[in-house]
Write a protein that holds these residues in place. Structure first.
Motif, short mmCIF file in Angstrom:
data_model
loop_
_atom_site.label_atom_id
_atom_site.label_comp_id
_atom_site.label_asym_id
_atom_site.label_seq_id
_atom_site.Cartn_x
_atom_site.Cartn_y
_atom_site.Cartn_z
N GLY A 74 -3.81 16.67 1.88
CA GLY A 74 -5.14 16.46 2.44
C GLY A 74 -5.88 15.39 1.66
O GLY A 74 -5.38 14.85 0.67
N ALA A 75 -7.09 15.09 2.09
CA ALA A 75 -7.90 14.03 1.47
C ALA A 75 -8.12 14.28 -0.02
O ALA A 75 -8.19 13.33 -0.80
CB ALA A 75 -9.23 13.91 2.20
N GLY A 76 -8.22 15.53 -0.42
CA GLY A 76 -8.44 15.87 -1.83
C GLY A 76 -7.16 16.09 -2.60
O GLY A 76 -7.20 16.54 -3.74
N GLY A 77 -5.99 15.83 -1.98
CA GLY A 77 -4.72 16.01 -2.65
C GLY A 77 -4.14 17.40 -2.51
O GLY A 77 -3.10 17.71 -3.09
N GLU A 78 -4.80 18.26 -1.75
CA GLU A 78 -4.31 19.62 -1.59
C GLU A 78 -3.17 19.66 -0.57
O GLU A 78 -3.12 18.87 0.36
CB GLU A 78 -5.45 20.57 -1.14
CG GLU A 78 -5.92 20.40 0.30
CD GLU A 78 -6.83 19.20 0.54
OE1 GLU A 78 -7.19 19.00 1.72
OE2 GLU A 78 -7.17 18.46 -0.40
N ALA A 79 -2.22 20.58 -0.78
CA ALA A 79 -1.10 20.74 0.15
C ALA A 79 -1.62 21.33 1.47
O ALA A 79 -2.52 22.16 1.48
CB ALA A 79 -0.06 21.67 -0.46
N PRO A 116 0.84 -1.19 0.00
CA PRO A 116 0.00 0.00 0.00
C PRO A 116 0.88 1.25 0.00
O PRO A 116 1.94 1.26 0.62
CB PRO A 116 -0.81 -0.11 1.29
CG PRO A 116 -0.17 -1.20 2.10
CD PRO A 116 0.69 -2.00 1.18
N ALA A 117 0.46 2.26 -0.73
CA ALA A 117 1.24 3.49 -0.81
C ALA A 117 1.30 4.16 0.56
O ALA A 117 0.32 4.18 1.29
CB ALA A 117 0.59 4.44 -1.82
N ALA A 118 2.46 4.70 0.88
CA ALA A 118 2.62 5.43 2.14
C ALA A 118 1.78 6.69 2.07
O ALA A 118 1.68 7.34 1.03
CB ALA A 118 4.08 5.78 2.36
N LYS A 119 1.15 7.02 3.17
CA LYS A 119 0.34 8.21 3.23
C LYS A 119 1.26 9.42 3.37
O LYS A 119 2.11 9.46 4.25
CB LYS A 119 -0.62 8.14 4.43
CG LYS A 119 -1.56 9.31 4.49
CD LYS A 119 -2.54 9.17 5.63
CE LYS A 119 -3.39 10.42 5.70
NZ LYS A 119 -4.10 10.52 6.95
N LEU A 120 1.10 10.39 2.50
CA LEU A 120 1.90 11.61 2.55
C LEU A 120 1.21 12.60 3.49
O LEU A 120 0.09 13.05 3.21
CB LEU A 120 2.07 12.20 1.15
CG LEU A 120 2.80 11.29 0.15
CD1 LEU A 120 2.82 11.93 -1.22
CD2 LEU A 120 4.20 11.00 0.64
N SER A 121 1.90 12.94 4.56
CA SER A 121 1.28 13.77 5.60
C SER A 121 1.02 15.21 5.17
O SER A 121 0.22 15.90 5.79
CB SER A 121 2.16 13.77 6.87
OG SER A 121 3.45 14.28 6.57
N HIS A 122 1.65 15.67 4.11
CA HIS A 122 1.45 17.04 3.65
C HIS A 122 0.34 17.16 2.60
O HIS A 122 0.18 18.21 2.01
CB HIS A 122 2.75 17.62 3.09
CG HIS A 122 3.73 18.00 4.14
ND1 HIS A 122 4.64 17.12 4.66
CD2 HIS A 122 3.93 19.16 4.79
CE1 HIS A 122 5.36 17.73 5.57
NE2 HIS A 122 4.94 18.97 5.67
#
Length: 184
Positions: free
Chosen positions: A23-28, A15-21
């Motif tokens: 948001g749910a919609g892909g926004e920074a 599973p892809a690591a969750k990028l903490s920077h």
């Protein structure tokens, strides 16, 4: 009878690591660290600046027209670590408690190996501050002697080590901490 395929089946994808920077919609977004424990955190980063032997000798002999090349690079690295949050948009401003810039000549490159150690007691790490410090110290060496050699290369900017925080210790493969980087 069904014939078996000779092609290898792809391994199950991790599973892809969750990028903490993101948001749910892909926004920074800037990560909320308010729930994290305050711990001592240290990061060590390095970079190399490769130059001709003649340029290295000019720096080592103190003959650079602009002055103290390595002194300027150390100060620039320290200043860069303290201002990382102004350069990298999603970094937190941190109450840094230590920045050390070690610059060693390496005749095998030829050039210099720059190592930046940054320390904080806080809720987030100082990896970006160490990487920024090493990068800017290398850039400053370039700036100080570019009149002599424009073909210098900055290489190998990388995180060597980080300690503290929930994720614990990271050490780059092959990196052994030295006494300078591990002392407070």
């Amino acid at each position: 009878m069904a014939r078996k395929s000779s092609a290898k089946q792809p391994a199950a994808e991790k599973p892809a690591a969750k990028l903490s920077h993101l948001g749910a919609g892909g926004e920074a977004r800037m990560v909320d660290v308010s729930g994290k424990d305050t711990t001592e955190r240290v990061a060590v980063a390095e970079g190399h600046i490769v130059m001709q032997t003649e340029t290295l000798d000019i720096v080592l002999n103190g003959n650079a027209v602009k002055g103290d090349v390595l002194g300027a690079a150390r100060i620039a690295g320290i200043m860069a670590a303290k201002r990382t949050h102004q350069l990298i948009p999603l970094c937190h401003p941190l109450p840094i408690t230590k920045v050390a810039i070690d610059i060693e000549p390496d005749h095998r490159l030829p050039g210099f190996v720059v190592q930046a150690t940054v320390k904080v007691t806080g809720q987030t790490g100082v990896e970006m501050e160490a990487l920024t410090a090493a990068s800017v110290a290398c850039l400053t060496i370039y700036d100080m002697v570019k009149a002599v050699e424009k073909g210098m290369r900055i290489e190998g900017i990388r995180l060597l080590e980080k300690t503290g925080g929930k994720s614990g210790t990271y050490r780059a493969e092959g990196h052994e901490p030295n006494e300078k980087s591990s002392k407070g």
